[in-house]
Design a protein around this motif. Structure first.
Motif, PDB file in Angstrom:
ATOM      1  N   MET A 146       3.992  55.597 -58.755  1.00 21.69           N
ATOM      2  CA  MET A 146       4.479  54.930 -57.468  1.00 21.69           C
ATOM      3  C   MET A 146       3.999  55.550 -56.120  1.00 21.69           C
ATOM      4  O   MET A 146       4.361  56.580 -56.003  1.00 21.69           O
ATOM      5  CB  MET A 146       5.695  54.558 -57.531  1.00 21.69           C
ATOM      6  CG  MET A 146       6.125  53.444 -56.508  1.00 21.69           C
ATOM      7  SD  MET A 146       7.933  53.187 -56.975  1.00 21.69           S
ATOM      8  CE  MET A 146       8.154  52.121 -55.482  1.00 21.69           C
ATOM      9  N   LYS A 147       3.372  54.996 -55.385  1.00 19.02           N
ATOM     10  CA  LYS A 147       2.601  55.663 -53.906  1.00 19.02           C
ATOM     11  C   LYS A 147       3.755  56.043 -53.220  1.00 19.02           C
ATOM     12  O   LYS A 147       4.940  55.215 -52.934  1.00 19.02           O
ATOM     13  CB  LYS A 147       1.694  54.683 -53.471  1.00 19.02           C
ATOM     14  CG  LYS A 147       0.823  55.370 -52.419  1.00 19.02           C
ATOM     15  CD  LYS A 147      -0.048  54.419 -51.764  1.00 19.02           C
ATOM     16  CE  LYS A 147      -0.759  54.968 -50.652  1.00 19.02           C
ATOM     17  NZ  LYS A 147      -1.459  53.909 -49.919  1.00 19.02           N
ATOM     18  N   ASN A 148       3.964  56.987 -52.389  1.00 18.65           N
ATOM     19  CA  ASN A 148       4.736  57.714 -51.547  1.00 18.65           C
ATOM     20  C   ASN A 148       6.362  57.621 -52.084  1.00 18.65           C
ATOM     21  O   ASN A 148       7.318  57.271 -51.106  1.00 18.65           O
ATOM     22  CB  ASN A 148       4.878  56.658 -50.375  1.00 18.65           C
ATOM     23  CG  ASN A 148       3.319  56.991 -49.528  1.00 18.65           C
ATOM     24  OD1 ASN A 148       2.954  58.081 -49.439  1.00 18.65           O
ATOM     25  ND2 ASN A 148       2.936  55.863 -49.139  1.00 18.65           N
ATOM     26  N   ILE A 149       6.466  57.680 -53.308  1.00 20.44           N
ATOM     27  CA  ILE A 149       7.901  57.891 -53.833  1.00 20.44           C
ATOM     28  C   ILE A 149       8.694  58.834 -53.017  1.00 20.44           C
ATOM     29  O   ILE A 149      10.039  58.263 -52.997  1.00 20.44           O
ATOM     30  CB  ILE A 149       7.799  58.055 -55.440  1.00 20.44           C
ATOM     31  CG1 ILE A 149       9.291  57.600 -56.293  1.00 20.44           C
ATOM     32  CG2 ILE A 149       7.221  59.425 -55.972  1.00 20.44           C
ATOM     33  CD1 ILE A 149       9.587  56.216 -56.013  1.00 20.44           C
ATOM     34  N   GLY A 150       8.413  59.928 -52.667  1.00 24.18           N
ATOM     35  CA  GLY A 150       9.145  61.061 -52.172  1.00 24.18           C
ATOM     36  C   GLY A 150       9.667  60.549 -50.915  1.00 24.18           C
ATOM     37  O   GLY A 150      10.971  60.508 -50.590  1.00 24.18           O
ATOM     38  N   ILE A 151       8.636  59.820 -50.170  1.00 24.91           N
ATOM     39  CA  ILE A 151       9.106  59.482 -48.757  1.00 24.91           C
ATOM     40  C   ILE A 151      10.193  58.402 -48.960  1.00 24.91           C
ATOM     41  O   ILE A 151      11.296  58.350 -48.282  1.00 24.91           O
ATOM     42  CB  ILE A 151       7.728  59.129 -47.852  1.00 24.91           C
ATOM     43  CG1 ILE A 151       7.094  60.211 -47.551  1.00 24.91           C
ATOM     44  CG2 ILE A 151       8.541  58.363 -46.416  1.00 24.91           C
ATOM     45  CD1 ILE A 151       5.851  59.793 -46.860  1.00 24.91           C
ATOM     46  N   LYS A 152      10.050  57.348 -49.979  1.00 26.74           N
ATOM     47  CA  LYS A 152      10.734  56.008 -50.093  1.00 26.74           C
ATOM     48  C   LYS A 152      12.093  56.593 -50.561  1.00 26.74           C
ATOM     49  O   LYS A 152      13.289  56.482 -49.974  1.00 26.74           O
ATOM     50  CB  LYS A 152      10.263  55.396 -51.032  1.00 26.74           C
ATOM     51  CG  LYS A 152       8.928  54.446 -50.654  1.00 26.74           C
ATOM     52  CD  LYS A 152       8.430  53.559 -51.732  1.00 26.74           C
ATOM     53  CE  LYS A 152       7.173  52.780 -50.949  1.00 26.74           C
ATOM     54  NZ  LYS A 152       6.584  52.015 -52.114  1.00 26.74           N
ATOM     55  N   ILE A 153      12.264  57.636 -51.304  1.00 32.15           N
ATOM     56  CA  ILE A 153      13.454  58.221 -52.011  1.00 32.15           C
ATOM     57  C   ILE A 153      14.432  58.797 -50.842  1.00 32.15           C
ATOM     58  O   ILE A 153      15.430  58.695 -50.480  1.00 32.15           O
ATOM     59  CB  ILE A 153      13.661  58.919 -52.974  1.00 32.15           C
ATOM     60  CG1 ILE A 153      12.824  58.137 -54.093  1.00 32.15           C
ATOM     61  CG2 ILE A 153      14.898  59.625 -53.227  1.00 32.15           C
ATOM     62  CD1 ILE A 153      12.643  59.264 -55.464  1.00 32.15           C
ATOM     63  N   SER A 154      13.723  59.468 -49.737  1.00 38.67           N
ATOM     64  CA  SER A 154      14.125  60.357 -48.966  1.00 38.67           C
ATOM     65  C   SER A 154      14.761  59.122 -47.929  1.00 38.67           C
ATOM     66  O   SER A 154      15.775  59.452 -47.314  1.00 38.67           O
ATOM     67  CB  SER A 154      13.248  61.145 -48.020  1.00 38.67           C
ATOM     68  OG  SER A 154      13.669  61.515 -47.221  1.00 38.67           O
ATOM     69  N   LEU A 155      13.887  58.122 -47.279  1.00 37.94           N
ATOM     70  CA  LEU A 155      14.333  57.107 -46.533  1.00 37.94           C
ATOM     71  C   LEU A 155      15.864  56.243 -46.975  1.00 37.94           C
ATOM     72  O   LEU A 155      16.668  56.063 -46.283  1.00 37.94           O
ATOM     73  CB  LEU A 155      13.323  55.893 -46.265  1.00 37.94           C
ATOM     74  CG  LEU A 155      11.987  56.521 -45.614  1.00 37.94           C
ATOM     75  CD1 LEU A 155      11.219  55.340 -45.543  1.00 37.94           C
ATOM     76  CD2 LEU A 155      12.456  57.056 -44.260  1.00 37.94           C
ATOM     77  N   PHE A 156      15.909  56.111 -48.307  1.00 37.32           N
ATOM     78  CA  PHE A 156      17.007  55.819 -48.874  1.00 37.32           C
ATOM     79  C   PHE A 156      18.334  56.515 -48.728  1.00 37.32           C
ATOM     80  O   PHE A 156      19.202  56.280 -48.326  1.00 37.32           O
ATOM     81  CB  PHE A 156      16.765  55.584 -50.488  1.00 37.32           C
ATOM     82  CG  PHE A 156      16.061  54.170 -50.923  1.00 37.32           C
ATOM     83  CD1 PHE A 156      16.326  53.012 -50.062  1.00 37.32           C
ATOM     84  CD2 PHE A 156      15.221  54.328 -51.930  1.00 37.32           C
ATOM     85  CE1 PHE A 156      15.354  51.982 -50.150  1.00 37.32           C
ATOM     86  CE2 PHE A 156      14.447  52.956 -52.102  1.00 37.32           C
ATOM     87  CZ  PHE A 156      14.235  52.022 -51.406  1.00 37.32           C
ATOM     88  N   LEU A 157      18.031  57.911 -49.097  1.00 36.92           N
ATOM     89  CA  LEU A 157      19.067  58.938 -49.025  1.00 36.92           C
ATOM     90  C   LEU A 157      19.562  58.833 -47.528  1.00 36.92           C
ATOM     91  O   LEU A 157      20.792  58.918 -47.124  1.00 36.92           O
ATOM     92  CB  LEU A 157      18.685  60.204 -49.101  1.00 36.92           C
ATOM     93  CG  LEU A 157      18.089  60.477 -50.708  1.00 36.92           C
ATOM     94  CD1 LEU A 157      17.772  61.751 -51.235  1.00 36.92           C
ATOM     95  CD2 LEU A 157      19.553  60.146 -51.805  1.00 36.92           C
ATOM     96  N   ILE A 158      18.665  59.064 -46.555  1.00 44.26           N
ATOM     97  CA  ILE A 158      18.840  59.100 -45.165  1.00 44.26           C
ATOM     98  C   ILE A 158      19.766  58.073 -44.371  1.00 44.26           C
ATOM     99  O   ILE A 158      20.824  58.073 -43.994  1.00 44.26           O
ATOM    100  CB  ILE A 158      17.654  59.298 -44.092  1.00 44.26           C
ATOM    101  CG1 ILE A 158      16.814  60.682 -44.465  1.00 44.26           C
ATOM    102  CG2 ILE A 158      17.941  58.864 -42.678  1.00 44.26           C
ATOM    103  CD1 ILE A 158      15.387  60.526 -43.949  1.00 44.26           C
ATOM    104  N   TYR A 159      19.207  56.862 -45.087  1.00 43.87           N
ATOM    105  CA  TYR A 159      19.954  55.432 -44.592  1.00 43.87           C
ATOM    106  C   TYR A 159      21.607  55.540 -45.135  1.00 43.87           C
ATOM    107  O   TYR A 159      22.470  55.016 -44.674  1.00 43.87           O
ATOM    108  CB  TYR A 159      19.184  54.332 -44.822  1.00 43.87           C
ATOM    109  CG  TYR A 159      18.802  53.343 -43.459  1.00 43.87           C
ATOM    110  CD1 TYR A 159      18.512  54.214 -42.464  1.00 43.87           C
ATOM    111  CD2 TYR A 159      19.061  52.262 -43.240  1.00 43.87           C
ATOM    112  CE1 TYR A 159      17.802  53.833 -41.406  1.00 43.87           C
ATOM    113  CE2 TYR A 159      18.823  51.515 -42.162  1.00 43.87           C
ATOM    114  CZ  TYR A 159      18.216  52.138 -41.200  1.00 43.87           C
ATOM    115  OH  TYR A 159      18.031  51.597 -39.971  1.00 43.87           O
TER     116      TYR A 159
END
Length: 416
Positions: free
Chosen positions: A1-14
């Protein structure tokens, strides 16, 4: 899955920011319970958060292009990490104030960066919309976590046990920081081409339009009502309804859930019913709920409630006010946005942030100052005054934006 790291990070931040931003009510109760702070002093926590968001929102346009999204996010996450660690080791009312100031300032940066990153990690309008709604769902989960899970750290035998919750927050922030640090993304921040002074001038020129100043009055009094109730609900539950602190905080989650349900229902019925009818009905029902439910608080027994089965009916009914207040903000936002030119949307967003911050601050301070003077069972009658002003502003806005009424559609709004 593309950019999975950034996506997880955005979820954690929010998730973390949702939890911390919406924890003012909890910290107001904790500050009184643990630090022996007076109510009017505890009320100052709302301005530390709201005014920090407003201040940075105004200047963000001039400094974010210079440092970029990545650096902006990393600085913000580092600041909140230190705020959480400072809360654990500082263990004082001053540490609470510093935490809310850092969370407010950081969120103003993070919110802009997260929206830009969502555009970066999604490749179509459909996936953008889907990911956006996932992020908003995570925001809601963060709020529910704060009100349901965080109180599990409370311990009547150890008054400092609740601070361990901040070590958990600090850990989640550290994980997000590391993911963002090692993620490769290079998004250019659009320069507005205007100075801060020009931006502020543009914003205040909007006041020549009667729709805008009527909307400013609405935003001020709506957020005043909302934040006044939201911030002081755990204290009301504890002191007026005699719930133990853990239960008093957990029961406040009903307000958050009722807001979410209210927005969801509004999204479904706005296609069939004119926005003004939904807004006015919601407001009148909210006022009726205050008049019917608050007298019940006077008949609550003196015995401390520590079991779910013993909860008084009023502890379930009063937070349901969120169901009726929820439609107002997104409906009016949408109505006003459709009544002004598209190039005015950006300065209008600045005005929304400013008046929401001042309104939220005022609501929290007024209820905090009046809580002991009126008594917890009567203080929320004060919310009927801004509700009356909101009603007048709704009719005024409807007559001013009548030409655009057909264009109104529900949009997610949050002055989080």
């Amino acid at each position: 899955m593309k950019n999975i790291g950034i996506k997880i990070s955005l979820f954690l931040i929010y998730f973390v920011f949702a939890a911390l931003l919406n924890s003012v009510g909890i910290l107001v109760e904790r500050s009184q319970e643990v630090y022996d702070v007076l109510k009017e002093d505890a009320a100052i926590l709302e301005p530390f958060k709201d005014l920090s968001i407003a201040l940075v929102s105004f200047i963000i346009g001039s400094f974010l292009p210079k440092i970029g999204y990545k650096k902006g996010m990393l600085i913000s996450l580092a600041a909140v990490f230190l705020g959480c660690i400072g809360m654990y080791f500082g263990n004082s009312f001053w540490a609470v104030k510093i935490l809310f100031a850092t969370v407010g300032m950081s969120f103003a940066v993070v919110k802009v960066a997260v929206y830009a990153l969502i555009g970066f990690v999604t490749d179509s309008k459909k996936s953008h919309s889907r990911f956006m709604s996932l992020v908003e769902t995570v925001f809601m989960l963060g709020i529910i976590f704060m009100y349901v899970v965080f109180p599990l750290f409370f311990d009547e035998h150890d008054e400092n046990a609740w601070l361990r919750g901040y070590l958990l927050m600090a850990f989640i922030i550290a994980v997000s920081f590391i993911i963002i640090l090692f993620s490769k993304f290079d998004i250019e921040v659009k320069q507005s081409g205007k100075s801060l002074k020009e931006d502020i001038n543009t914003m205040f020129k909007l006041f020549l339009n009667p729709v805008i100043w009527t909307f400013a009055i609405f935003a001020f009094f709506y957020v005043m009502t909302e934040q006044g109730i939201m911030t002081w609900l755990p204290t009301f539950n504890k002191e007026t309804l005699n719930l133990v602190p853990k239960l008093a905080t957990q029961m406040a989650v009903i307000l958050m859930i009722s807001y979410t349900v209210g927005r969801f229902i509004t999204g479904m019925i706005v296609k069939y019913v004119k926005w003004i009818y939904i807004a006015v009905t919601g407001l009148i029902l909210a006022a009726i709920l205050v008049l019917i439910v608050l007298p019940m608080a006077q008949n609550v027994g003196e015995i401390e409630v520590n079991k779910f089965a013993d909860l008084p009916l009023v502890s379930f009914l009063f937070p349901m006010i969120g169901l009726f207040l929820a439609p107002l903000y997104p409906l009016v936002n949408s109505s006003v946005l459709s009544a002004v030119e598209k190039e005015q949307h950006s300065p209008l967003a600045g005005l929304i942030v400013f008046f929401s911050a001042i309104g939220g601050t005022s609501g929290s301070l007024i209820i905090g100052y009046m809580f002991d003077r009126f008594g917890g069972d009567k203080v929320f009658y004060l919310s009927l005054i801004p509700m009356a002003i909101i009603l007048i502003s709704l009719f005024r806005l409807n007559s001013l934006s009548k030409n655009n009424a057909n264009e109104v559609s529900i949009t997610h709004s949050g002055h989080h």
